[in-house]
Scaffold this active site. Sequence first.
Site, PDB file in Angstrom:
ATOM      1  N   ASP A  36      10.525 -10.788 -43.090  1.00  0.00           N
ATOM      2  CA  ASP A  36       9.576 -11.501 -41.957  1.00  0.00           C
ATOM      3  C   ASP A  36       8.150 -11.648 -42.655  1.00  0.00           C
ATOM      4  OD1 ASP A  36       9.000  -8.924 -41.781  1.00  0.00           O
ATOM      5  OD2 ASP A  36       8.940  -9.066 -39.458  1.00  0.00           O
ATOM      6  N   SER A  37       7.994 -10.989 -44.001  1.00  0.00           N
ATOM      7  CA  SER A  37       6.860 -11.239 -44.717  1.00  0.00           C
ATOM      8  C   SER A  37       6.683 -12.610 -45.265  1.00  0.00           C
ATOM      9  CB  SER A  37       6.852 -10.209 -46.146  1.00  0.00           C
ATOM     10  OG  SER A  37       8.098 -10.518 -46.867  1.00  0.00           O
ATOM     11  N   ASP A  75      15.692 -10.272 -41.862  1.00  0.00           N
ATOM     12  CA  ASP A  75      14.760  -9.762 -40.756  1.00  0.00           C
ATOM     13  C   ASP A  75      14.834 -10.473 -39.442  1.00  0.00           C
ATOM     14  OD1 ASP A  75      13.394  -7.498 -41.466  1.00  0.00           O
ATOM     15  OD2 ASP A  75      11.796  -8.534 -42.505  1.00  0.00           O
ATOM     16  N   LYS A 105      17.780  -6.867 -40.509  1.00  0.00           N
ATOM     17  CA  LYS A 105      17.202  -5.516 -40.423  1.00  0.00           C
ATOM     18  C   LYS A 105      15.980  -5.625 -39.215  1.00  0.00           C
ATOM     19  CE  LYS A 105      13.564  -5.312 -43.605  1.00  0.00           C
ATOM     20  NZ  LYS A 105      12.417  -5.101 -42.751  1.00  0.00           N
ATOM     21  N   GLU A 107      12.550  -3.186 -37.339  1.00  0.00           N
ATOM     22  CA  GLU A 107      11.556  -2.033 -37.460  1.00  0.00           C
ATOM     23  C   GLU A 107      11.834  -1.176 -36.353  1.00  0.00           C
ATOM     24  OE1 GLU A 107       7.901  -3.664 -38.585  1.00  0.00           O
ATOM     25  OE2 GLU A 107       8.489  -4.913 -40.133  1.00  0.00           O
ATOM     26  N   GLU A 174       8.746   2.438 -45.843  1.00  0.00           N
ATOM     27  CA  GLU A 174       7.876   1.811 -46.180  1.00  0.00           C
ATOM     28  C   GLU A 174       6.527   2.726 -46.099  1.00  0.00           C
ATOM     29  OE1 GLU A 174       7.276  -2.155 -44.905  1.00  0.00           O
ATOM     30  OE2 GLU A 174       5.390  -2.356 -46.086  1.00  0.00           O
TER      31      GLU A 174
END
Length: 265
Positions: A36-37, A75, A105, A107, A174
């Site tokens: 999602d970056s 993501d 993925k 978080e 991270e």
Amino acid sequence: MIRDRKGGVPIVCLTAYTYPVARLLDDHVDLLLVGDSVAMVLHGHQTTLGASVEMMIAHGQAVMRGSAKACVVVDMPAGSYEDSATQAVASARRIVGETGCQAVKLEGGVGMAAQIAAIVAEGIPVMGHIGLLPQSVEADGGYRIKGRTEENAAALFRDAAAVEKAGAFSVVIEGTIEAVAADLTRNISIPTIGIGASGDCDGQILVIDDMVGLTVDRVPRFVKEYAKLRDVISQAASTYAAEVRSRAFPGPDHVFSATTGKERT
Ligand code: KIV
């Protein structure tokens, strides 16, 4: 299988957001993450909160078209899974259904274990993400390195254990101090993928634009730039501009004459 690579040859991961970059990276990596970056790197948002499910699907489809062998993970953007296991399963199904990617993925550790378990129960592989969580930087008051206090390190161990128990096939760690990331790696049975973490992780990931020196804003300290594409692009644009203005471009090779017949149009 990525899961079976625990403790073996380090797992090579990079982010990818587009078809041509996926084509270029696919031979060299084990895993491509449509992170999602993308919201920051390609769309110019200040944080990853600018990503949407539609944005992730569009980039996921492009990367899938360019990838033949890497494991492609997409993501789940903020707002698509946190509310409930039901919401998480619906979003994961949509992302996998519309992109054909191999995994998603998300978080979070202890607080997202129910979501991970529910998605895995649907047969969709999940990669976890603990430590510094970019989707939470606003709530966290900025990009803060994790694991500096005993209490925070203990919370990370609980997160890692929860993600592993929920059935994730691997976990990104991270922005976590090196010793803690190394300890986490030794303490769980699934591969850890480090970013700003430790060389002892089971694999490493970087954002592609950072790695090739294309990032024009802040480059995080943990990044190693393996090329300087900023300079290459800027130099090419400057030469092109000068040649257009001086009429040096287009030259004879770049125009069509009436006498030659088979040029590529
Ligand atoms: O979105 C992303 O690029 C990521 C990586 C930094 C792991 O989550």
